[in-house]
Design a protein around this motif. Structure first.
Motif, PDB file in Angstrom:
ATOM      1  N   GLU A 244       0.653  -1.181  -0.531  1.00 24.48           N
ATOM      2  CA  GLU A 244      -0.051  -0.185  -0.067  1.00 24.48           C
ATOM      3  C   GLU A 244       0.835   1.016  -0.159  1.00 24.48           C
ATOM      4  O   GLU A 244       1.836   0.971   0.701  1.00 24.48           O
ATOM      5  CB  GLU A 244      -1.288   0.244   1.298  1.00 24.48           C
ATOM      6  CG  GLU A 244      -2.128  -0.733   1.376  1.00 24.48           C
ATOM      7  CD  GLU A 244      -2.751  -1.387   0.609  1.00 24.48           C
ATOM      8  OE1 GLU A 244      -2.514   0.063  -0.112  1.00 24.48           O
ATOM      9  OE2 GLU A 244      -4.034  -1.941   0.184  1.00 24.48           O
ATOM     10  N   ASN A 245       0.760   1.897  -1.066  1.00 23.67           N
ATOM     11  CA  ASN A 245       1.603   3.261  -1.732  1.00 23.67           C
ATOM     12  C   ASN A 245       0.369   4.494  -0.957  1.00 23.67           C
ATOM     13  O   ASN A 245       0.019   4.780  -2.610  1.00 23.67           O
ATOM     14  CB  ASN A 245       2.532   3.065  -2.178  1.00 23.67           C
ATOM     15  CG  ASN A 245       3.232   2.123  -2.331  1.00 23.67           C
ATOM     16  OD1 ASN A 245       4.035   2.336  -1.541  1.00 23.67           O
ATOM     17  ND2 ASN A 245       3.246   1.285  -3.323  1.00 23.67           N
ATOM     18  N   PRO A 246      -0.283   5.122  -0.027  1.00 21.17           N
ATOM     19  CA  PRO A 246      -1.800   5.742   0.196  1.00 21.17           C
ATOM     20  C   PRO A 246      -0.900   7.540  -0.645  1.00 21.17           C
ATOM     21  O   PRO A 246       0.918   7.406  -0.391  1.00 21.17           O
ATOM     22  CB  PRO A 246      -2.021   6.127   1.098  1.00 21.17           C
ATOM     23  CG  PRO A 246      -0.729   5.796   2.423  1.00 21.17           C
ATOM     24  CD  PRO A 246       0.160   4.507   1.034  1.00 21.17           C
ATOM     25  N   THR A 247      -1.098   7.907  -0.827  1.00 22.31           N
ATOM     26  CA  THR A 247      -0.996   9.541  -2.032  1.00 22.31           C
ATOM     27  C   THR A 247      -1.631  10.994  -1.605  1.00 22.31           C
ATOM     28  O   THR A 247      -2.680  10.584  -1.624  1.00 22.31           O
ATOM     29  CB  THR A 247      -0.563   9.616  -3.206  1.00 22.31           C
ATOM     30  OG1 THR A 247       0.223   8.816  -4.022  1.00 22.31           O
ATOM     31  CG2 THR A 247      -0.029  10.496  -4.009  1.00 22.31           C
ATOM     32  N   VAL A 248      -1.044  11.798  -0.538  1.00 27.00           N
ATOM     33  CA  VAL A 248      -1.894  12.938  -0.399  1.00 27.00           C
ATOM     34  C   VAL A 248      -2.028  14.213  -1.259  1.00 27.00           C
ATOM     35  O   VAL A 248      -0.976  14.277  -2.258  1.00 27.00           O
ATOM     36  CB  VAL A 248      -0.735  13.635   0.709  1.00 27.00           C
ATOM     37  CG1 VAL A 248      -1.759  14.786   1.406  1.00 27.00           C
ATOM     38  CG2 VAL A 248      -0.798  12.342   1.911  1.00 27.00           C
ATOM     39  N   VAL A 249      -3.489  13.628  -1.606  1.00 27.63           N
ATOM     40  CA  VAL A 249      -3.929  15.080  -2.235  1.00 27.63           C
ATOM     41  C   VAL A 249      -3.758  16.288  -1.817  1.00 27.63           C
ATOM     42  O   VAL A 249      -4.748  15.906  -1.294  1.00 27.63           O
ATOM     43  CB  VAL A 249      -4.616  14.404  -3.221  1.00 27.63           C
ATOM     44  CG1 VAL A 249      -5.498  15.595  -4.360  1.00 27.63           C
ATOM     45  CG2 VAL A 249      -4.570  13.409  -4.129  1.00 27.63           C
ATOM     46  N   GLN A 250      -3.627  17.373  -2.806  1.00 28.57           N
ATOM     47  CA  GLN A 250      -3.334  19.090  -1.724  1.00 28.57           C
ATOM     48  C   GLN A 250      -4.309  19.414  -2.777  1.00 28.57           C
ATOM     49  O   GLN A 250      -4.710  19.106  -3.943  1.00 28.57           O
ATOM     50  CB  GLN A 250      -2.272  19.563  -1.934  1.00 28.57           C
ATOM     51  CG  GLN A 250      -0.989  19.084  -0.948  1.00 28.57           C
ATOM     52  CD  GLN A 250      -1.410  19.406   0.806  1.00 28.57           C
ATOM     53  OE1 GLN A 250      -2.546  19.805   0.968  1.00 28.57           O
ATOM     54  NE2 GLN A 250      -1.245  18.514   1.041  1.00 28.57           N
ATOM     55  N   PRO A 251      -5.341  20.790  -2.190  1.00 28.83           N
ATOM     56  CA  PRO A 251      -6.509  20.772  -3.298  1.00 28.83           C
ATOM     57  C   PRO A 251      -6.161  22.665  -4.017  1.00 28.83           C
ATOM     58  O   PRO A 251      -4.570  22.411  -3.316  1.00 28.83           O
ATOM     59  CB  PRO A 251      -7.606  21.339  -2.730  1.00 28.83           C
ATOM     60  CG  PRO A 251      -6.504  21.727  -0.748  1.00 28.83           C
ATOM     61  CD  PRO A 251      -5.883  20.385  -0.870  1.00 28.83           C
ATOM     62  N   ALA A 252      -6.836  22.422  -5.113  1.00 29.40           N
ATOM     63  CA  ALA A 252      -5.546  24.249  -5.627  1.00 29.40           C
ATOM     64  C   ALA A 252      -5.887  25.119  -4.669  1.00 29.40           C
ATOM     65  O   ALA A 252      -7.346  24.847  -3.976  1.00 29.40           O
ATOM     66  CB  ALA A 252      -6.806  23.936  -7.122  1.00 29.40           C
TER      67      ALA A 252
END
Length: 374
Positions: free
Chosen positions: A296-304
């Motif tokens: 498992e390699n979770p990725t953190v997504v930042q909002p615009a």
């Protein structure tokens, strides 16, 4: 050297040679009859009782109602009646269960070792004294009385900040010779129509060999193999005659039958035990290993910027499949235990893989043994 001395030395030499020949003629791996079973009725009896231990250094269980009632009952025997509603605050006393084993033929006045175990929240029984209390049998009759100072091998220490240190089990103690037998348990062996000798491990061949050894020793057909466990022996009525016969039988040597071929697999610990009677017939075995790996390699997504969104985590999974093939190995003849172990070590299988291989060999008919999984 006189003729008498020469003759004496010759006699001693002949006697030593005879003893050596007798030892050499004994059957291999022969065991005494007393080591492979016991006579029916000659067993230990479990005793149990409830009591109170006093003299503790503040490690008792004053909040336990059993201990409070026990102390009230103990003091009432000496004419001290506590007022109703008064708690004796038995922090220096503890309610305990006392157990002991009374051997066969135990007589009144003999001593028994007793084990004392805390029943409530007592932290330690160290330094305590068990107050006189009865020990009961399974028939609810009193067979012994126990009292004495406890020997406790454990140690418990606690500090004001809540930290504690415990060595062994301080809530269990033992009193050597702490119980006195008050009555005997009737075995009835002197009046029964026959004696029964029960084998520890059921085996028809061993039962027949025991009966044969007894008949050869006494010179008559007194013993018969009733079943795979019991050998019945006709004996004269009377304690003295039967004790002499039983003492003679116990020391006879018998070669037990070989154990049946068994393989014991402990599924919880992965332990596999194979006895020496196990044999493998001709077979070919191929056992592969299938490995599934998930990462498992979770990725953190930042909002615009200025989007009023929130940071989120996006899952990213990688699944890999690896199939390691193992070469087949052949068992061309009836393999012995040493060859089985050598083959297992050479292919380097794990206990779970070995269990699967053994189950397959059993189904294929190549494994002539009882496979027991516990």
């Amino acid at each position: 050297m006189t003729q008498v001395n020469k003759l004496s030395r010759i006699i001693h030499l002949i006697a030593a040679l005879a003893i050596t020949l007798l030892i050499a003629m004994q059957p291999a791996q022969a065991e005494r009859i007393k080591d492979i079973g016991q006579f029916a009725g000659l067993r230990t009896n479990q005793l149990v009782g409830y009591g109170v231990v006093v003299g503790l250094a503040g490690t008792g269980d004053d909040s336990l109602e059993y201990a409070t009632l026990g102390v009230k009952g103990m003091t009432s025997r000496f004419g001290l009646a506590l007022p109703p509603g008064v708690n004796p605050a038995t922090k220096n006393a503890a309610a305990v269960m006392v157990t002991a084993e009374m051997p066969a033929f135990a007589k009144p006045g003999q001593r028994l070792d007793v084990t004392v175990s805390a029943l409530g929240k007592s932290k330690s029984l160290r330094g305590g004294t068990l107050i006189l209390m009865p020990l009961y049998g399974a028939d609810q009759e009193i067979y012994a009385m126990a009292q004495g100072n406890l020997a406790v091998g454990g140690l418990g220490v606690s500090a004001a900040d809540g930290s504690s240190l415990t060595v062994n089990i301080p809530s269990v103690g033992r009193i050597s010779g702490g119980a006195s037998i008050e009555r005997t348990v009737s075995t009835g062996f002197e009046t029964q129509p026959y004696l029964s000798f029960n084998l520890t491990d059921a085996d028809l061949t061993t039962s027949l060999r025991v009966a044969e050894a007894i008949n050869q020793a006494v010179g008559s057909e007194l013993a018969i193999a009733a079943d795979a466990v019991t050998v019945r022996i006709s004996a004269p009525v009377g304690a003295q005659e039967r004790v002499m016969l039983m003492g003679k039988i116990e020391n006879l040597l018998v070669k037990p039958a070989d154990a049946p071929a068994r393989i014991i697999v402990n599924a919880r610990t992965g332990t596999v035990v194979i006895n020496g009677a196990v044999r493998l017939g001709p077979a070919a075995v191929s056992h592969g290993k299938l490995t599934v790996r998930v990462e498992e390699n979770p990725t953190v997504v930042q909002p615009a910027p200025f989007s009023r969104g929130r940071t989120a985590t996006e899952q990213n999974s990688d699944i890999a499949l690896e199939d390691k093939g193992a070469p087949a190995f052949e068992i061309g003849r009836r393999a012995s235990l040493s060859e089985i172990v050598e083959t297992i070590n050479s292919i380097g299988v794990s206990p779970s893989d070995l269990t699967a291989i053994l189950e397959g060999l059993k189904q294929a008919g190549a494994l002539k043994a009882e496979l027991i999984i516990i």
